[in-house]
Design a protein around this motif. Structure first.
Motif, mmCIF file in Angstrom:
data_model
loop_
_atom_site.group_PDB
_atom_site.id
_atom_site.type_symbol
_atom_site.label_atom_id
_atom_site.label_comp_id
_atom_site.label_asym_id
_atom_site.label_seq_id
_atom_site.Cartn_x
_atom_site.Cartn_y
_atom_site.Cartn_z
ATOM 1 N N PHE A 117 23.367 -59.728 66.053
ATOM 2 C CA PHE A 117 23.732 -58.499 66.747
ATOM 3 C C PHE A 117 22.691 -57.430 66.453
ATOM 4 C CE2 PHE A 117 26.259 -54.406 66.509
ATOM 5 C CZ PHE A 117 26.249 -54.183 67.869
ATOM 6 N N LEU A 118 21.928 -57.046 67.474
ATOM 7 C CA LEU A 118 20.927 -55.996 67.343
ATOM 8 C C LEU A 118 21.499 -54.699 67.896
ATOM 9 C CD1 LEU A 118 17.644 -57.863 68.389
ATOM 10 C CD2 LEU A 118 18.600 -57.510 66.095
ATOM 11 N N ASP A 119 21.985 -53.862 66.992
ATOM 12 C CA ASP A 119 22.552 -52.578 67.381
ATOM 13 C C ASP A 119 21.420 -51.576 67.561
ATOM 14 O OD1 ASP A 119 24.444 -50.687 67.995
ATOM 15 O OD2 ASP A 119 25.099 -50.372 65.925
ATOM 16 N N GLU A 120 21.550 -50.726 68.533
ATOM 17 C CA GLU A 120 20.552 -49.712 68.887
ATOM 18 C C GLU A 120 19.198 -50.348 69.210
ATOM 19 O OE1 GLU A 120 21.560 -47.065 69.876
ATOM 20 O OE2 GLU A 120 23.476 -46.891 68.861
ATOM 21 N N ILE A 121 19.241 -51.350 70.082
ATOM 22 C CA ILE A 121 18.019 -52.049 70.504
ATOM 23 C C ILE A 121 17.046 -51.109 71.202
ATOM 24 C CG2 ILE A 121 18.917 -52.860 72.719
ATOM 25 C CD1 ILE A 121 17.339 -55.517 72.016
ATOM 26 N N GLY A 122 17.529 -50.018 71.751
ATOM 27 C CA GLY A 122 16.663 -49.046 72.403
ATOM 28 C C GLY A 122 15.713 -48.349 71.453
ATOM 29 N N ASP A 123 15.938 -48.477 70.145
ATOM 30 C CA ASP A 123 15.086 -47.845 69.147
ATOM 31 C C ASP A 123 13.992 -48.762 68.619
ATOM 32 O OD1 ASP A 123 16.340 -45.336 69.147
ATOM 33 O OD2 ASP A 123 17.927 -46.067 67.835
ATOM 34 N N ILE A 124 13.929 -49.998 69.110
ATOM 35 C CA ILE A 124 12.885 -50.919 68.656
ATOM 36 C C ILE A 124 11.547 -50.460 69.235
ATOM 37 C CG2 ILE A 124 11.994 -53.276 68.873
ATOM 38 C CD1 ILE A 124 14.780 -54.311 68.612
ATOM 39 N N GLY A 171 8.525 -45.851 80.299
ATOM 40 C CA GLY A 171 7.524 -46.684 79.636
ATOM 41 C C GLY A 171 7.749 -46.884 78.152
ATOM 42 N N SER A 172 8.928 -46.517 77.657
ATOM 43 C CA SER A 172 9.206 -46.672 76.231
ATOM 44 C C SER A 172 10.058 -47.912 75.926
ATOM 45 C CB SER A 172 9.876 -45.421 75.665
ATOM 46 O OG SER A 172 11.097 -45.163 76.338
ATOM 47 N N PHE A 173 10.403 -48.673 76.960
ATOM 48 C CA PHE A 173 11.104 -49.940 76.775
ATOM 49 C C PHE A 173 10.579 -50.917 77.816
ATOM 50 C CE2 PHE A 173 14.564 -53.011 76.483
ATOM 51 C CZ PHE A 173 14.866 -52.961 75.128
ATOM 52 N N ARG A 174 10.270 -52.135 77.377
ATOM 53 C CA ARG A 174 9.688 -53.139 78.270
ATOM 54 C C ARG A 174 10.688 -53.593 79.339
ATOM 55 N NH1 ARG A 174 5.175 -56.492 76.027
ATOM 56 N NH2 ARG A 174 5.900 -57.921 77.641
ATOM 57 N N ALA A 175 10.249 -53.586 80.585
ATOM 58 C CA ALA A 175 11.109 -54.016 81.691
ATOM 59 C C ALA A 175 11.490 -55.481 81.543
ATOM 60 C CB ALA A 175 10.417 -53.778 83.026
ATOM 61 N N ASP A 176 10.536 -56.331 81.140
ATOM 62 C CA ASP A 176 10.836 -57.753 81.014
ATOM 63 C C ASP A 176 11.850 -58.025 79.901
ATOM 64 O OD1 ASP A 176 8.882 -57.016 79.151
ATOM 65 O OD2 ASP A 176 7.511 -58.652 79.623
ATOM 66 N N LEU A 177 11.802 -57.252 78.826
ATOM 67 C CA LEU A 177 12.800 -57.406 77.756
ATOM 68 C C LEU A 177 14.161 -56.917 78.236
ATOM 69 C CD1 LEU A 177 13.619 -58.131 74.876
ATOM 70 C CD2 LEU A 177 12.810 -55.860 74.175
ATOM 71 N N PHE A 178 14.174 -55.803 78.960
ATOM 72 C CA PHE A 178 15.425 -55.271 79.494
ATOM 73 C C PHE A 178 16.127 -56.316 80.375
ATOM 74 C CE2 PHE A 178 17.588 -52.949 83.011
ATOM 75 C CZ PHE A 178 18.660 -52.469 82.273
ATOM 76 N N TYR A 179 15.367 -56.950 81.263
ATOM 77 C CA TYR A 179 15.974 -57.937 82.158
ATOM 78 C C TYR A 179 16.352 -59.215 81.422
ATOM 79 C CZ TYR A 179 14.888 -54.721 85.837
ATOM 80 O OH TYR A 179 14.831 -53.596 86.617
ATOM 81 N N ARG A 180 15.684 -59.511 80.307
ATOM 82 C CA ARG A 180 16.009 -60.700 79.516
ATOM 83 C C ARG A 180 17.326 -60.496 78.763
ATOM 84 N NH1 ARG A 180 14.875 -65.968 79.406
ATOM 85 N NH2 ARG A 180 12.719 -65.519 79.809
ATOM 86 N N ILE A 181 17.577 -59.257 78.331
ATOM 87 C CA ILE A 181 18.816 -59.039 77.586
ATOM 88 C C ILE A 181 19.922 -58.612 78.528
ATOM 89 C CG2 ILE A 181 17.691 -58.540 75.395
ATOM 90 C CD1 ILE A 181 18.221 -55.549 75.941
#
Length: 181
Positions: A117-124, A171-181
Motif C-alpha cells: 500500500f503506497l499512501d500519498e503516491i502523489g508525493d513520489i 508535469g509533476s506526475f508521469r502520465a504513464d504511471l497514472f494510467y498504470r495505477i
C-alpha cells in the motif's frame, strides 16, 4: 464446490467487511461491494479521498478480502524523505551508499505474496516514478546497488488526496504511471 458453499464463503466475506468497514448507508454498502469485486482481481487499485477518510482502511479491506496470503505492507510516501524513499521501497545491497552496512529488503520485496500500500503516491518524486512504473510493468525490481532482478507477486494499492490528473497536466506526475495505477 457447491453453490451453498460459495454462498457461505461470500456471506462470510461480507460479514467480515461489515466488522471492518462499519456503516449501513448506501455509499458504505456500495464501497463494500466494490472492495469485494476488486479483491478477487490482481489489478492495481487507486483509492482517492481527502485526508482522514479511511483510504488505508479501504486498502487493508481489499487485502483482507483477497486471496493473497502474504502481508499487508503500508508505506506513507509523504513521510519518508525523497532521498531515502528508493531504498525504502526497493531495498539496497551492502555498500550501495554511505551507511548501507548490510543488505536490506525493501517494501516491494517484503510484500511479495501480499499487498503493498503506497499512501500519498502523489508525493513520489518524478525521478523515482520511472522506477516504480518499471516495477509495475515487469513485475520485477532491482535493489539499489544491485544487479539482479527480483520477481514480484503482489497487489499494489495506491492512495492520494491529490488530484493526480492535475499533477499530470502540470508535469509533476508521469502520465504513464497514472494510467498504470
Amino acid at each position: 464446490m457447491s453453490l451453498d458453499c460459495i454462498f457461505i464463503q461470500t456471506f462470510d466475506l461480507v460479514m467480515e467487511l461489515d466488522k471492518f468497514i462499519i456503516g449501513n448507508s448506501k455509499s458504505i454498502i456500495e464501497l463494500r461491494l466494490l472492495i469485494k469485486k476488486v479483491a478477487h482481481s490482481n489489478s492495481t487499485v487507486l483509492v482517492l479521498g481527502e485526508t482522514g477518510t479511511g483510504k488505508e482502511l479501504v486498502a487493508e479491506a481489499v487485502h483482507m478480502s483477497s486471496k493473497k496470503k502474504g502481508q499487508f505492507i503500508p508505506v506513507n510516501c509523504a513521510a519518508i524523505p525523497s532521498d531515502l524513499l528508493e531504498s525504502e521501497l526497493f531495498g539496497h545491497e551492502k555498500g550501495a551508499f554511505t551507511g548501507a552496512d548490510k543488505a536490506r529488503a525493501g517494501r516491494f520485496e517484503m510484500s511479495s505474496g501480499g499487498t503493498l500500500f503506497l499512501d500519498e503516491i502523489g508525493d513520489i518524486p518524478l525521478s523515482l516514478q520511472a522506477k516504480l512504473l518499471r516495477a509495475l510493468e515487469t513485475k520485477k525490481i532491482q535493489k539499489v546497488g544491485g544487479g539482479k532482478e527480483i520477481p514480484l507477486d503482489l497487489r499494489l494499492v495506491c492512495a492520494t488526496h491529490q488530484n493526480l490528473e492535475k499533477k499530470v497536466e502540470e508535469g509533476s506526475f508521469r502520465a504513464d504511471l497514472f494510467y498504470r495505477i
